[in-house]
Design a protein around this motif. Structure first.
Motif: not given
Length: 204
Positions: A52-55, A29-33, A3-6
């Motif tokens: 900064g907030l990643s995830g 993105g939404v996965q690869l899109q 989910i962190f990579e979504y």
């Protein structure tokens, strides 16, 4: 895919001589899109403190709103801005409150403390802090960012050299990660000014 990579992300903060730079990619993105190419991952808390907030993007926005609310309460009560170390403790406490149903975010905090000493740290989704004296990274491109920053970092860089170093590291790293990219968003912060710059990616 975790989910962190979504939504994909790349974040880096690096210290220089009485200054720091914090930078992120601009892809949502939404996965690869790819959904957007101008997504804002870095927020100004005050002139000497940036977050900064990643995830997961939705969790990042919710967490940011909670942190701004708590910082404004602090300003009203104390009549001063939070020091970076204090803000890092606040972020850590808020994340740990939710440890059994965490925000899917990895924060990067960068600021100038007493005597203009730069402070940077990152933490995991339940608030375990990782302090550093050189650089911190987060997001799906973090592995390649580690390598790039490790090879390019020098101590006591001036603001312009620091900007160039972080920009090159960020753009080189997101090229190796299909979940982040589309240029970069960079803040160069010194005791007297804040410079915001947009980097063009190789696909722009």
């Amino acid at each position: 895919m975790q989910i962190f990579e979504y939504n994909g992300s790349a974040l880096v903060a690096m210290v220089g001589k009485n200054c720091f730079v914090i930078a992120s990619d601009r892809r949502l993105g939404v996965q690869l899109q790819t959904i957007a190419t101008d997504f804002q991952r870095i927020s100004k808390i005050h002139d000497r403190l940036f977050l900064g907030l990643s995830g997961l993007a939705t969790d990042a926005q919710t967490l940011y709103q909670r942190l701004v609310f708590r910082h404004k309460l602090y300003q009203l009560r104390e009549e001063r801005d939070m020091k970076p170390e204090t803000f890092a403790n606040l972020v850590s406490a808020i994340l740990y409150e939710k440890r059994f149903g965490p925000y899917f975010c990895q924060p990067v905090i960068a600021g100038l403390g007493d005597e203009d000493k730069p402070f940077i740290c990152t933490m995991d989704s339940i608030g375990a802090k990782e302090l550093a004296k050189d650089f911190v990274v987060a997001g799906t491109a973090s592995e390649s960012l580690y390598g790039a920053c490790e090879s390019m970092f020098k101590e006591n860089m001036e603001p312009e050299e620091l900007f160039e170093t972080v920009s090159q590291a960020l753009l080189a790293s997101v090229d190796g990660d299909c979940l982040s990219g589309w240029g970069g968003h960079v803040y160069v912060v010194t005791p007297t000014e804040v410079k915001e710059r947009i980097l063009k990616g190789r696909m722009d």
